[in-house]
Design a protein around this motif. Structure first.
Motif, PDB file in Angstrom:
ATOM      1  N   SER A   1       0.800  -1.225   0.000  1.00  0.00           N
ATOM      2  CA  SER A   1       0.000   0.000   0.000  1.00  0.00           C
ATOM      3  C   SER A   1       0.833   1.276   0.000  1.00  0.00           C
ATOM      4  O   SER A   1       0.327   2.353  -0.311  1.00  0.00           O
ATOM      5  CB  SER A   1      -0.938   0.013   1.206  1.00  0.00           C
ATOM      6  N   SER A   2       2.110   1.145   0.351  1.00  0.00           N
ATOM      7  CA  SER A   2       2.989   2.318   0.387  1.00  0.00           C
ATOM      8  C   SER A   2       4.434   1.851   0.316  1.00  0.00           C
ATOM      9  O   SER A   2       4.730   0.666   0.460  1.00  0.00           O
ATOM     10  CB  SER A   2       2.762   3.132   1.667  1.00  0.00           C
ATOM     11  N   VAL A   3       5.322   2.822   0.108  1.00  0.00           N
ATOM     12  CA  VAL A   3       6.746   2.557   0.190  1.00  0.00           C
ATOM     13  C   VAL A   3       7.389   3.791   0.822  1.00  0.00           C
ATOM     14  O   VAL A   3       7.059   4.924   0.457  1.00  0.00           O
ATOM     15  CB  VAL A   3       7.375   2.208  -1.191  1.00  0.00           C
ATOM     16  N   SER A   4       8.248   3.574   1.807  1.00  0.00           N
ATOM     17  CA  SER A   4       8.956   4.680   2.449  1.00  0.00           C
ATOM     18  C   SER A   4      10.364   4.741   1.877  1.00  0.00           C
ATOM     19  O   SER A   4      11.041   3.721   1.760  1.00  0.00           O
ATOM     20  CB  SER A   4       8.989   4.494   3.961  1.00  0.00           C
ATOM     21  N   LEU A   5      10.769   5.982   1.524  1.00  0.00           N
ATOM     22  CA  LEU A   5      12.036   6.178   0.827  1.00  0.00           C
ATOM     23  C   LEU A   5      12.808   7.343   1.423  1.00  0.00           C
ATOM     24  O   LEU A   5      12.221   8.365   1.783  1.00  0.00           O
ATOM     25  CB  LEU A   5      11.762   6.474  -0.650  1.00  0.00           C
ATOM     26  N   LYS A   6      14.118   7.189   1.472  1.00  0.00           N
ATOM     27  CA  LYS A   6      14.977   8.278   1.916  1.00  0.00           C
ATOM     28  C   LYS A   6      14.941   9.381   0.864  1.00  0.00           C
ATOM     29  O   LYS A   6      14.804   9.109  -0.333  1.00  0.00           O
ATOM     30  CB  LYS A   6      16.402   7.775   2.122  1.00  0.00           C
TER      31      LYS A   6
ATOM     32  N   PRO B   1      16.227  16.423   2.273  1.00  0.00           N
ATOM     33  CA  PRO B   1      15.198  17.169   2.999  1.00  0.00           C
ATOM     34  C   PRO B   1      14.478  18.243   2.184  1.00  0.00           C
ATOM     35  O   PRO B   1      13.259  18.376   2.288  1.00  0.00           O
ATOM     36  CB  PRO B   1      15.950  17.779   4.179  1.00  0.00           C
ATOM     37  N   ALA B   2      15.185  18.999   1.369  1.00  0.00           N
ATOM     38  CA  ALA B   2      14.541  20.048   0.564  1.00  0.00           C
ATOM     39  C   ALA B   2      13.614  19.444  -0.481  1.00  0.00           C
ATOM     40  O   ALA B   2      12.495  19.933  -0.703  1.00  0.00           O
ATOM     41  CB  ALA B   2      15.588  20.931  -0.091  1.00  0.00           C
ATOM     42  N   ILE B   3      14.060  18.367  -1.097  1.00  0.00           N
ATOM     43  CA  ILE B   3      13.240  17.688  -2.100  1.00  0.00           C
ATOM     44  C   ILE B   3      12.045  17.020  -1.427  1.00  0.00           C
ATOM     45  O   ILE B   3      10.924  17.055  -1.951  1.00  0.00           O
ATOM     46  CB  ILE B   3      14.087  16.667  -2.893  1.00  0.00           C
ATOM     47  N   ALA B   4      12.267  16.445  -0.256  1.00  0.00           N
ATOM     48  CA  ALA B   4      11.189  15.767   0.470  1.00  0.00           C
ATOM     49  C   ALA B   4      10.031  16.714   0.746  1.00  0.00           C
ATOM     50  O   ALA B   4       8.866  16.384   0.497  1.00  0.00           O
ATOM     51  CB  ALA B   4      11.723  15.182   1.781  1.00  0.00           C
ATOM     52  N   GLU B   5      10.351  17.884   1.228  1.00  0.00           N
ATOM     53  CA  GLU B   5       9.321  18.882   1.540  1.00  0.00           C
ATOM     54  C   GLU B   5       8.580  19.301   0.273  1.00  0.00           C
ATOM     55  O   GLU B   5       7.356  19.410   0.260  1.00  0.00           O
ATOM     56  CB  GLU B   5       9.979  20.090   2.206  1.00  0.00           C
ATOM     57  N   ASN B   6       9.318  19.513  -0.792  1.00  0.00           N
ATOM     58  CA  ASN B   6       8.731  19.909  -2.062  1.00  0.00           C
ATOM     59  C   ASN B   6       7.772  18.827  -2.587  1.00  0.00           C
ATOM     60  O   ASN B   6       6.665  19.131  -3.044  1.00  0.00           O
ATOM     61  CB  ASN B   6       9.857  20.185  -3.068  1.00  0.00           C
ATOM     62  N   LEU B   7       8.183  17.571  -2.519  1.00  0.00           N
ATOM     63  CA  LEU B   7       7.334  16.473  -2.984  1.00  0.00           C
ATOM     64  C   LEU B   7       6.047  16.389  -2.166  1.00  0.00           C
ATOM     65  O   LEU B   7       4.970  16.155  -2.714  1.00  0.00           O
ATOM     66  CB  LEU B   7       8.091  15.145  -2.912  1.00  0.00           C
ATOM     67  N   ARG B   8       6.150  16.614  -0.868  1.00  0.00           N
ATOM     68  CA  ARG B   8       4.963  16.563  -0.002  1.00  0.00           C
ATOM     69  C   ARG B   8       3.974  17.666  -0.361  1.00  0.00           C
ATOM     70  O   ARG B   8       2.763  17.468  -0.291  1.00  0.00           O
ATOM     71  CB  ARG B   8       5.373  16.702   1.457  1.00  0.00           C
ATOM     72  N   GLU B   9       4.510  18.829  -0.727  1.00  0.00           N
ATOM     73  CA  GLU B   9       3.645  19.946  -1.109  1.00  0.00           C
ATOM     74  C   GLU B   9       2.954  19.682  -2.451  1.00  0.00           C
ATOM     75  O   GLU B   9       1.817  20.101  -2.663  1.00  0.00           O
ATOM     76  CB  GLU B   9       4.458  21.243  -1.193  1.00  0.00           C
ATOM     77  N   GLN B  10       3.631  18.984  -3.340  1.00  0.00           N
ATOM     78  CA  GLN B  10       3.107  18.740  -4.688  1.00  0.00           C
ATOM     79  C   GLN B  10       2.138  17.559  -4.773  1.00  0.00           C
ATOM     80  O   GLN B  10       1.302  17.523  -5.667  1.00  0.00           O
ATOM     81  CB  GLN B  10       4.256  18.489  -5.662  1.00  0.00           C
TER      82      GLN B  10
ATOM     83  N   PRO C   1       5.224  12.659   5.316  1.00  0.00           N
ATOM     84  CA  PRO C   1       6.457  12.400   6.071  1.00  0.00           C
ATOM     85  C   PRO C   1       6.565  10.912   6.415  1.00  0.00           C
ATOM     86  O   PRO C   1       5.563  10.234   6.619  1.00  0.00           O
ATOM     87  CB  PRO C   1       6.286  13.251   7.332  1.00  0.00           C
ATOM     88  N   GLY C   2       7.788  10.420   6.452  1.00  0.00           N
ATOM     89  CA  GLY C   2       8.033   8.996   6.678  1.00  0.00           C
ATOM     90  C   GLY C   2       7.340   8.452   7.908  1.00  0.00           C
ATOM     91  O   GLY C   2       7.513   8.978   9.007  1.00  0.00           O
ATOM     92  N   TYR C   3       6.574   7.404   7.725  1.00  0.00           N
ATOM     93  CA  TYR C   3       5.851   6.759   8.812  1.00  0.00           C
ATOM     94  C   TYR C   3       6.829   5.976   9.676  1.00  0.00           C
ATOM     95  O   TYR C   3       7.537   5.091   9.190  1.00  0.00           O
ATOM     96  CB  TYR C   3       4.778   5.836   8.223  1.00  0.00           C
ATOM     97  N   HIS C   4       6.901   6.318  10.945  1.00  0.00           N
ATOM     98  CA  HIS C   4       7.823   5.698  11.912  1.00  0.00           C
ATOM     99  C   HIS C   4       9.292   5.861  11.522  1.00  0.00           C
ATOM    100  O   HIS C   4      10.122   5.017  11.837  1.00  0.00           O
ATOM    101  CB  HIS C   4       7.513   4.211  12.112  1.00  0.00           C
ATOM    102  N   LEU C   5       9.607   6.932  10.803  1.00  0.00           N
ATOM    103  CA  LEU C   5      10.972   7.195  10.363  1.00  0.00           C
ATOM    104  C   LEU C   5      11.291   8.666  10.614  1.00  0.00           C
ATOM    105  O   LEU C   5      10.401   9.451  10.930  1.00  0.00           O
ATOM    106  CB  LEU C   5      11.121   6.876   8.864  1.00  0.00           C
TER     107      LEU C   5
ATOM    108  N   THR D   1       6.911   8.786   2.947  1.00  0.00           N
ATOM    109  CA  THR D   1       6.111   7.606   2.658  1.00  0.00           C
ATOM    110  C   THR D   1       5.256   7.936   1.443  1.00  0.00           C
ATOM    111  O   THR D   1       4.551   8.946   1.432  1.00  0.00           O
ATOM    112  CB  THR D   1       5.243   7.200   3.864  1.00  0.00           C
ATOM    113  N   VAL D   2       5.373   7.102   0.426  1.00  0.00           N
ATOM    114  CA  VAL D   2       4.633   7.280  -0.819  1.00  0.00           C
ATOM    115  C   VAL D   2       3.478   6.283  -0.796  1.00  0.00           C
ATOM    116  O   VAL D   2       3.692   5.069  -0.804  1.00  0.00           O
ATOM    117  CB  VAL D   2       5.545   7.027  -2.040  1.00  0.00           C
ATOM    118  N   HIS D   3       2.268   6.799  -0.745  1.00  0.00           N
ATOM    119  CA  HIS D   3       1.072   5.960  -0.712  1.00  0.00           C
ATOM    120  C   HIS D   3       0.719   5.571  -2.146  1.00  0.00           C
ATOM    121  O   HIS D   3       0.554   6.426  -3.015  1.00  0.00           O
ATOM    122  CB  HIS D   3      -0.068   6.700  -0.017  1.00  0.00           C
ATOM    123  N   MET D   4       0.609   4.281  -2.364  1.00  0.00           N
ATOM    124  CA  MET D   4       0.368   3.752  -3.702  1.00  0.00           C
ATOM    125  C   MET D   4      -1.132   3.793  -3.999  1.00  0.00           C
ATOM    126  O   MET D   4      -1.808   2.770  -4.024  1.00  0.00           O
ATOM    127  CB  MET D   4       0.928   2.325  -3.800  1.00  0.00           C
TER     128      MET D   4
END
Length: 117
Positions: free
Chosen positions: A42-47, A50-59, A65-69, A76-79
């Motif tokens: 159902s999801s995959v968590s990926l490293k 930090p700047a790219i992570a925030e940008n991807l979350r906004e888009q 944000p990473g579940y339990h990480l 965490t990318v929800h499929m």
């Protein structure tokens, strides 16, 4: 086989382990985790940088944000079908490269020099 699992395992020297039990797949390179996936896919968590992570979350609503990480360095990318397989593969590659780059030079050299099928 799930296409995300298959893609993670196609990365050079990637291995699949189950350190958190049979329901959580952990993909590693050089002993370090680059992807974490529940057995239901159902999801995959990926490293992620930090700047790219925030940008991807906004888009993308499907990226949180990473579940339990560490939420600064992991997404965490929800499929849910809102991202293409190519977009997810790009994020897997980014995660793999970040983890690989952080390995000791001797380990990176060992992996680069290995003759793999």
């Amino acid at each position: 086989m799930d296409p995300i699992v298959e893609y993670c395992l196609s990365r050079r020297a990637a291995v699949l382990e189950y350190p958190f039990g049979p329901d959580t797949m952990v993909f590693k390179v050089g002993g370090k985790m680059f992807a974490l996936m529940p057995g239901d896919g159902s999801s995959v968590s990926l490293k992620c940088d930090p700047a790219i992570a925030e940008n991807l979350r906004e888009q993308h609503e499907a990226i949180t944000p990473g579940y339990h990480l560490n939420k600064k360095h992991w997404n965490t990318v929800h499929m849910d079908g809102s991202l293409t397989i190519e977009e997810v593969q790009d994020m897997i590659d980014h995660s793999y490269k970040l983890v690989f780059k952080g390995l000791p030079k001797s380990e990176r050299s060992r992996i680069e020099d290995a003759i793999l099928p």
